[in-house]
Scaffold this motif. Structure first.
Motif, PDB file in Angstrom:
ATOM      1  N   GLN A 188      15.872  39.444 -31.240  1.00 37.93           N
ATOM      2  CA  GLN A 188      16.986  40.387 -31.306  1.00 37.93           C
ATOM      3  C   GLN A 188      18.316  39.656 -31.517  1.00 37.93           C
ATOM      4  OE1 GLN A 188      17.276  42.944 -27.910  1.00 37.93           O
ATOM      5  NE2 GLN A 188      18.933  44.185 -28.763  1.00 37.93           N
ATOM      6  N   TYR A 189      18.432  38.492 -30.876  1.00 35.08           N
ATOM      7  CA  TYR A 189      19.645  37.688 -31.010  1.00 35.08           C
ATOM      8  C   TYR A 189      19.253  36.292 -31.484  1.00 35.08           C
ATOM      9  CZ  TYR A 189      21.539  41.436 -28.119  1.00 35.08           C
ATOM     10  OH  TYR A 189      21.908  42.652 -27.635  1.00 35.08           O
ATOM     11  N   PRO A 190      19.137  36.079 -32.804  1.00 38.52           N
ATOM     12  CA  PRO A 190      18.643  34.786 -33.322  1.00 38.52           C
ATOM     13  C   PRO A 190      19.501  33.601 -32.891  1.00 38.52           C
ATOM     14  CG  PRO A 190      18.595  36.467 -35.038  1.00 38.52           C
ATOM     15  CD  PRO A 190      19.337  37.063 -33.887  1.00 38.52           C
ATOM     16  N   LYS A 191      20.818  33.776 -32.902  1.00 36.80           N
ATOM     17  CA  LYS A 191      21.680  32.655 -32.521  1.00 36.80           C
ATOM     18  C   LYS A 191      21.460  32.276 -31.059  1.00 36.80           C
ATOM     19  CE  LYS A 191      26.557  31.265 -32.259  1.00 36.80           C
ATOM     20  NZ  LYS A 191      27.954  31.676 -32.539  1.00 36.80           N
ATOM     21  N   ALA A 192      21.349  33.285 -30.176  1.00 35.91           N
ATOM     22  CA  ALA A 192      21.118  33.007 -28.757  1.00 35.91           C
ATOM     23  C   ALA A 192      19.781  32.306 -28.556  1.00 35.91           C
ATOM     24  CB  ALA A 192      21.162  34.305 -27.952  1.00 35.91           C
ATOM     25  N   TRP A 193      18.784  32.706 -29.330  1.00 32.12           N
ATOM     26  CA  TRP A 193      17.459  32.063 -29.267  1.00 32.12           C
ATOM     27  C   TRP A 193      17.592  30.576 -29.580  1.00 32.12           C
ATOM     28  CZ3 TRP A 193      13.913  29.223 -31.873  1.00 32.12           C
ATOM     29  CH2 TRP A 193      12.553  29.375 -31.568  1.00 32.12           C
ATOM     30  N   LEU A 194      18.295  30.265 -30.672  1.00 29.85           N
ATOM     31  CA  LEU A 194      18.454  28.875 -31.085  1.00 29.85           C
ATOM     32  C   LEU A 194      19.280  28.088 -30.074  1.00 29.85           C
ATOM     33  CD1 LEU A 194      19.097  29.416 -34.899  1.00 29.85           C
ATOM     34  CD2 LEU A 194      17.091  28.319 -33.893  1.00 29.85           C
ATOM     35  N   VAL A 195      20.343  28.709 -29.551  1.00 32.69           N
ATOM     36  CA  VAL A 195      21.161  28.031 -28.545  1.00 32.69           C
ATOM     37  C   VAL A 195      20.312  27.693 -27.322  1.00 32.69           C
ATOM     38  CG1 VAL A 195      23.065  28.331 -26.901  1.00 32.69           C
ATOM     39  CG2 VAL A 195      23.366  28.992 -29.303  1.00 32.69           C
ATOM     40  N   HIS A 196      19.496  28.658 -26.889  1.00 30.29           N
ATOM     41  CA  HIS A 196      18.660  28.428 -25.713  1.00 30.29           C
ATOM     42  C   HIS A 196      17.643  27.321 -25.956  1.00 30.29           C
ATOM     43  CE1 HIS A 196      16.016  29.037 -22.332  1.00 30.29           C
ATOM     44  NE2 HIS A 196      15.017  29.398 -23.123  1.00 30.29           N
ATOM     45  N   VAL A 197      16.912  27.413 -27.061  1.00 28.33           N
ATOM     46  CA  VAL A 197      15.861  26.437 -27.341  1.00 28.33           C
ATOM     47  C   VAL A 197      16.463  25.048 -27.558  1.00 28.33           C
ATOM     48  CG1 VAL A 197      14.042  25.777 -28.963  1.00 28.33           C
ATOM     49  CG2 VAL A 197      14.283  28.163 -28.259  1.00 28.33           C
ATOM     50  N   ALA A 198      17.523  24.966 -28.381  1.00 31.96           N
ATOM     51  CA  ALA A 198      18.145  23.661 -28.624  1.00 31.96           C
ATOM     52  C   ALA A 198      18.765  23.109 -27.349  1.00 31.96           C
ATOM     53  CB  ALA A 198      19.200  23.787 -29.723  1.00 31.96           C
ATOM     54  N   GLY A 199      19.360  23.981 -26.543  1.00 31.61           N
ATOM     55  CA  GLY A 199      19.937  23.521 -25.288  1.00 31.61           C
ATOM     56  C   GLY A 199      18.882  22.949 -24.361  1.00 31.61           C
ATOM     57  N   ARG A 200      17.728  23.587 -24.331  1.00 33.63           N
ATOM     58  CA  ARG A 200      16.638  23.085 -23.502  1.00 33.63           C
ATOM     59  C   ARG A 200      16.114  21.750 -24.017  1.00 33.63           C
ATOM     60  NH1 ARG A 200      11.729  27.001 -21.940  1.00 33.63           N
ATOM     61  NH2 ARG A 200      10.842  26.277 -23.902  1.00 33.63           N
ATOM     62  N   ARG A 201      16.044  21.626 -25.369  1.00 25.31           N
ATOM     63  CA  ARG A 201      15.623  20.347 -25.952  1.00 25.31           C
ATOM     64  C   ARG A 201      16.624  19.242 -25.567  1.00 25.31           C
ATOM     65  NH1 ARG A 201      12.050  23.508 -26.851  1.00 25.31           N
ATOM     66  NH2 ARG A 201      10.834  23.716 -28.777  1.00 25.31           N
ATOM     67  N   MET A 202      17.898  19.570 -25.618  1.00 28.49           N
ATOM     68  CA  MET A 202      18.909  18.582 -25.242  1.00 28.49           C
ATOM     69  C   MET A 202      18.707  18.127 -23.813  1.00 28.49           C
ATOM     70  SD  MET A 202      22.735  19.400 -26.671  1.00 28.49           S
ATOM     71  CE  MET A 202      23.576  17.872 -26.284  1.00 28.49           C
ATOM     72  N   THR A 203      18.468  19.097 -22.946  1.00 24.90           N
ATOM     73  CA  THR A 203      18.273  18.774 -21.528  1.00 24.90           C
ATOM     74  C   THR A 203      17.063  17.879 -21.341  1.00 24.90           C
ATOM     75  OG1 THR A 203      19.264  20.885 -20.893  1.00 24.90           O
ATOM     76  CG2 THR A 203      17.916  19.782 -19.249  1.00 24.90           C
TER      77      THR A 203
END
Length: 425
Positions: free
Chosen positions: A54-69
């Protein structure tokens, strides 16, 4: 990325926005860019099967943020806290960001990322590669194929570019008013190089990489929206549109090069031409006039001619005179020699070309030989033209150009029929 045209386009649009969110949040462009690349790959694999979140940008922010962590070392306590929070989320298909996520996630930092990738500490070549990856959303393998280098080599080039930016300590922000003119010029130059490599691929079996050209146009369009007062940003977008409009007609059924004078103009993109003409018509009177605007005006004259014979060569020559005054560029002088020949005859064109040769900056370049071959052929200097066609063919690293120039030499030597009347394509 191979998620289908719609997914690929969306990911390329979102890539710099997500890089911007994470860079602003964590202050580490290098780590953010790597994490976003992983998130893009995950999205390219999942979205075509599962549908867009539903929110593609939020999906990417979440997944990439988790990868960063997950990739952070030396901050174990912080990582454990964030993983504990992430464990409460069902999976990567979460549609909305957590309630405590900062407002930066809603900001579009695409332009800031573009300027960062085109920082003066980088060479233009490094800036092009980093721009394609961080702003264009292309993978390292795709960029390596575009520039015909091994993927590890391109990976090292991009890594070094990011390290140089990190070492420079440049803040993640748009340039201030006092910096913008100089920085904007480099951004425009990098976008021009990206487009040029797509439109006339420098090496390999393909004449053009349309995906690179299209990506450069997308970025130029976004830049024009962000800096509408820049006449050169508008001029560059117009130049790209007017030039790319001919792409479909530039190759034959077998991928062979079709020169401008022989192209089927019915295959040109009328909508792109109309947009480019309207843009440059509105921009030129506004000023100040720069090289991209003048080149766009030249491209418009070519595109507006119903046939090659109706091309307004005197006006094109006049514009090349203006362009030569704005930019001391031997390639401009080379193109002007062709215009001189079209207006005043092959002898005058060869005289102009002699001055380009004397300059020395294009010594040994295949385009110099190719243009001289064409002008010598037009002037009736058959043997010299054949020699120059062959010399140009030996020097080019583009296989379609090599085949084309070799064929022209063979035809002129009597193996088959006549030749066209313009090498520019």
């Amino acid at each position: 990325m191979t998620g289908g045209p719609r997914v690929d386009d969306l990911l390329r649009t979102l890539a710099p926005q997500v890089v911007g969110v994470l860079t602003r949040r964590h202050g580490d462009f290098d780590a953010a860019e790597d994490a976003v690349q992983e998130a893009l790959l995950a999205a390219a694999a999942q979205w075509p099967e599962d549908g867009l979140p539903q929110y593609p940008k939020a999906w990417l922010v979440h997944v990439a943020g988790r990868r960063m962590t997950e990739h952070v070392r030396g901050e174990v306590a912080r990582r454990r806290r964030e993983e504990a929070v992430a464990a409460q989320v069902p999976d990567d298909r979460r549609a909305a960001p957590p309630a405590d996520e900062d407002a930066a996630a809603d900001r579009d930092d695409s332009l800031t990322v573009l300027f960062l990738c085109c920082h003066p500490v980088l060479t233009p070549q490094a800036a092009v590669a980093l721009t394609l990856r961080s702003v264009g959303g292309l993978g390292t393998a795709e960029i390596a194929r575009a520039f015909m280098v091994p993927e590890p080599t391109m990976g090292q080039r991009i890594s070094r570019a990011k390290q140089r930016i990190k070492a420079s300590g440049v803040p993640f922000r748009l340039p201030g008013p006092e910096e913008l003119p100089g920085r904007l010029a480099l951004v425009l130059h990098v976008l021009y190089l990206v487009f040029s490599e797509g439109y006339a691929t420098s090496t390999g079996p393909e004449l053009q990489r349309v995906d690179l050209s299209v990506e450069a146009i997308r970025l130029a369009r976004a830049l024009h929206r962000e800096v509408p007062g820049s006449s050169e940003a508008a001029g560059l977008l117009a130049l790209m549109l007017l030039t790319h409009a001919r792409s479909a007609a530039r190759t034959g059924p077998g991928g062979e090069l079709v020169p401008l004078a022989e192209q089927d103009r019915g295959r040109w993109d009328a909508a792109a031409i109309a947009e480019g003409v309207a843009l440059i018509t509105a921009t030129l009177p506004r000023g100040p006039v720069g090289p991209y605007q003048v080149q766009a005006a030249i491209a418009a004259l070519h595109d507006e001619a119903a046939t090659a014979g109706e091309t307004d060569w005197p006006q094109i020559l006049a514009l090349y005179d203006v362009l030569q005054g704005l930019a001391d560029n031997p390639v401009v002088a080379l193109n002007r020699a062709v215009a001189v020949a079209m207006v005043h005859g092959a002898g005058a064109g060869l005289a102009s070309l002699a001055a380009v040769e004397a300059d020395g900056r294009l010594a040994g370049h295949q385009r110099l030989y190719a243009v001289r071959a064409h002008l010598r052929e037009t002037a009736g200097e058959r043997s010299a033209a054949i020699t120059d066609y062959r010399a140009a063919a030996e020097r080019t690293t583009s296989l379609p150009e090599r085949h084309y120039l070799t064929l022209r030499a063979a035809r002129l030597a009597g193996e088959s029929g006549g030749v066209g009347d313009d090498l520019r394509h």
